[in-house]
Design an enzyme around this catalytic site. Sequence first.
Site, PDB file in Angstrom:
ATOM      1  N   ASP A   1      43.730  40.475  50.824  1.00  0.00           N
ATOM      2  CA  ASP A   1      44.341  39.703  49.729  1.00  0.00           C
ATOM      3  C   ASP A   1      43.336  38.688  49.201  1.00  0.00           C
ATOM      4  O   ASP A   1      42.248  38.526  49.752  1.00  0.00           O
ATOM      5  CB  ASP A   1      45.620  39.013  50.240  1.00  0.00           C
ATOM      6  CG  ASP A   1      46.587  38.703  49.101  1.00  0.00           C
ATOM      7  OD1 ASP A   1      46.222  38.901  47.925  1.00  0.00           O
ATOM      8  OD2 ASP A   1      47.707  38.246  49.392  1.00  0.00           O
TER       9      ASP A   1
ATOM     10  N   HIS B   1      51.769  47.138  42.903  1.00  0.00           N
ATOM     11  CA  HIS B   1      51.833  45.669  42.869  1.00  0.00           C
ATOM     12  C   HIS B   1      50.758  45.037  41.973  1.00  0.00           C
ATOM     13  O   HIS B   1      51.067  44.155  41.165  1.00  0.00           O
ATOM     14  CB  HIS B   1      51.731  45.139  44.299  1.00  0.00           C
ATOM     15  CG  HIS B   1      51.791  43.653  44.424  1.00  0.00           C
ATOM     16  ND1 HIS B   1      52.865  42.911  43.993  1.00  0.00           N
ATOM     17  CD2 HIS B   1      50.896  42.759  44.939  1.00  0.00           C
ATOM     18  CE1 HIS B   1      52.632  41.627  44.231  1.00  0.00           C
ATOM     19  NE2 HIS B   1      51.454  41.512  44.808  1.00  0.00           N
TER      20      HIS B   1
HETATM   21  C1  HEM Z   1      47.539  40.793  44.343  1.00  0.00           C
HETATM   22  C2  HEM Z   1      50.066  41.269  48.465  1.00  0.00           C
HETATM   23  C3  HEM Z   1      53.548  38.415  46.655  1.00  0.00           C
HETATM   24  C4  HEM Z   1      51.207  38.236  42.434  1.00  0.00           C
HETATM   25  C5  HEM Z   1      47.921  41.156  45.619  1.00  0.00           C
HETATM   26  C6  HEM Z   1      47.145  41.984  46.524  1.00  0.00           C
HETATM   27  C7  HEM Z   1      47.856  42.104  47.669  1.00  0.00           C
HETATM   28  C8  HEM Z   1      49.075  41.370  47.510  1.00  0.00           C
HETATM   29  C9  HEM Z   1      47.457  42.884  48.911  1.00  0.00           C
HETATM   30  C10 HEM Z   1      45.789  42.604  46.203  1.00  0.00           C
HETATM   31  C11 HEM Z   1      44.662  41.686  46.477  1.00  0.00           C
HETATM   32  C12 HEM Z   1      44.149  40.929  45.289  1.00  0.00           C
HETATM   33  O1  HEM Z   1      44.016  41.507  44.206  1.00  0.00           O
HETATM   34  O2  HEM Z   1      43.891  39.741  45.429  1.00  0.00           O
HETATM   35  C13 HEM Z   1      51.241  40.542  48.317  1.00  0.00           C
HETATM   36  C14 HEM Z   1      52.262  40.432  49.328  1.00  0.00           C
HETATM   37  C15 HEM Z   1      53.231  39.627  48.826  1.00  0.00           C
HETATM   38  C16 HEM Z   1      52.826  39.238  47.485  1.00  0.00           C
HETATM   39  C17 HEM Z   1      52.230  41.127  50.682  1.00  0.00           C
HETATM   40  C18 HEM Z   1      54.524  39.164  49.433  1.00  0.00           C
HETATM   41  C19 HEM Z   1      54.727  39.056  50.731  1.00  0.00           C
HETATM   42  C20 HEM Z   1      53.237  38.148  45.345  1.00  0.00           C
HETATM   43  C21 HEM Z   1      54.062  37.390  44.434  1.00  0.00           C
HETATM   44  C22 HEM Z   1      53.413  37.365  43.231  1.00  0.00           C
HETATM   45  C23 HEM Z   1      52.168  38.089  43.410  1.00  0.00           C
HETATM   46  C24 HEM Z   1      55.403  36.742  44.784  1.00  0.00           C
HETATM   47  C25 HEM Z   1      53.836  36.733  41.939  1.00  0.00           C
HETATM   48  C26 HEM Z   1      55.073  36.709  41.485  1.00  0.00           C
HETATM   49  C27 HEM Z   1      49.998  38.861  42.611  1.00  0.00           C
HETATM   50  C28 HEM Z   1      48.949  38.878  41.606  1.00  0.00           C
HETATM   51  C29 HEM Z   1      47.900  39.621  42.155  1.00  0.00           C
HETATM   52  C30 HEM Z   1      48.328  40.033  43.485  1.00  0.00           C
HETATM   53  C31 HEM Z   1      48.974  38.212  40.238  1.00  0.00           C
HETATM   54  C32 HEM Z   1      46.557  39.920  41.507  1.00  0.00           C
HETATM   55  C33 HEM Z   1      46.647  41.130  40.616  1.00  0.00           C
HETATM   56  C34 HEM Z   1      45.331  41.388  39.921  1.00  0.00           C
HETATM   57  O3  HEM Z   1      44.822  40.486  39.275  1.00  0.00           O
HETATM   58  O4  HEM Z   1      44.828  42.506  40.046  1.00  0.00           O
HETATM   59  N1  HEM Z   1      49.098  40.797  46.252  1.00  0.00           N
HETATM   60  N2  HEM Z   1      51.617  39.809  47.220  1.00  0.00           N
HETATM   61  N3  HEM Z   1      52.105  38.556  44.692  1.00  0.00           N
HETATM   62  N4  HEM Z   1      49.593  39.553  43.725  1.00  0.00           N
HETATM   63 FE1  HEM Z   1      50.621  39.734  45.434  1.00  0.00          FE
END
Ligand code: HEM
Length: 485
Positions: free
Chosen positions: A198, A342
Amino acid sequence: PAPAPLDLKNIQGDILSGLPKKTQLYVFFDITDVARFRKDLNKFIPLVKTVAGVLEDRKAIDDHKKKKLPGLLTLSGVNISFSHQGFVKLGIDDTGLAAGGAQDPFVVGQKKDAITNLGDPANKDGTLPDWDPAFLKDIHGVFLISGDSILTLEKKKLEIALIFGVGTPQTSIKEIITIRGDVRPGDESGHEHFGFLDGISNPTIKGFDTVINPGPKPVDAGVLLTGHTGDPALDIRPDFRPDWATDGSFLSFRYLFQEVPEFNDFLTKNPLAKDGNGKALKPEEGSELLGARMVGRWKSGAPIDVAPFKDDPALAADPKRNNDFEFAGEINSQLRCPFAAHVRKTNPRDDLEVPPPPRAPIDIDSRRIMRRGVQFGPELTAKEKQEGKTLHDRGLLFACYQSSLTNGFQFIQQSWANTKTFPPFETQPEDPGLDPIIGQGVREMSGLDPLNEQKLLTMPAFVVPRGGEYFFSPSIKGLKSTIAT
Ligand code: HEM
């Protein structure tokens, strides 16, 4: 014209640089004696780590590593943020904060917003059955304490407790709940509990970041900081932000529990038989590909848009390549990456910015958020692996900053993650479905099987929100001039 340089000594450190962390404490508190609190705050302000302070700390960490000194450098950083209820309690007029007036999520508070807009499971009587009772109370503020070890943090917490007279009849605050987060151990460091790396894709900021790797373009500072170009409040009135409300940011905190054995069990039970080239996969490979297609990245962090059917750890480790993808040329195709994966849901890149005509391009800079989460809870136990059932609490202390909760966190959760028709593909017979990680509602998504894009897969909730609140992280000047007396 080049953007004006930011006052790095005025901005709290977690917002732009992320407080260096191995361990963090989120200490949620109430203000019990307003006059005393505002006085005590003067003594506390020097402890606040600014962006400038974090940049110095990072240099010291680099030196420590270069000199190959043992262990981690002893280091800590403290930030403070207030909820709307906190400002009400303090008797401080915060109309210069919430551009949305009474409807602004900051004013409404997350307890209500969870039901009205975020889609957290709620009872008919409007109560939140999953929420921890601590978050059902009014929380006035939060101290974020970050550092190299729990010992360092406990010392810092004690220092803060002394300033606010905790444990004496003169105390000005009451602790509601302290939640500890820990970066995961060993090779899992930087990975969230489902196992995926992440913290890869965060926005870079014009006038601040000096290293800009290929990927989404830098955003105006005002996407994250109040009172700067890009802050939507300035569209209402250029002078909407009083001085004390500039150089701040809204913090959305979410207490998200992750059901890891259940997630793993789902992957095991639904392996993809073949990859997108028609190559047969062993069950473990099929499960791994399914997980990667739910997230949009392999566990290593490699984006599936670049490496669709086989992990590529070298790609994952290369900052010049690991965020360099746009879903380009994939309008109306889920072959490489499902629409609802996601990372595609939460940052749809070309899906909105380079759409098929007649749809007009939509710039998504204003939707970007700065994510600063940390994991909590232990590693999976042998018993949990064996039973496929969660027996210990674990998950993500999700935290993100933005200049507008309406444009940032709330919008991403409600209008993107929870909305089955997003991203919009008019010529496509199937809907994308919900974000398989955080989507709330009827949890179904298409596109997981690259050879049968229309096939829907239904899945249980693997992430359970158990609380949270919206806060404002003021500038140092704001703390001094308006919040302290
Ligand atoms: C990206 C996991 C909750 C928004 C990611 C990534 C993972 C991840 C593995 C990819 C790594 C990265 O690009 O930095 C999770 C898990 C969550 C969670 C396990 C809950 C337990 C959330 C929530 C939001 C969110 C609640 C917003 C409402 C984002 C955004 C990205 C992201 C904006 C970057 C996307 C991009 O720019 O490509 N998340 N996330 N995440 N997540 Fe989550």
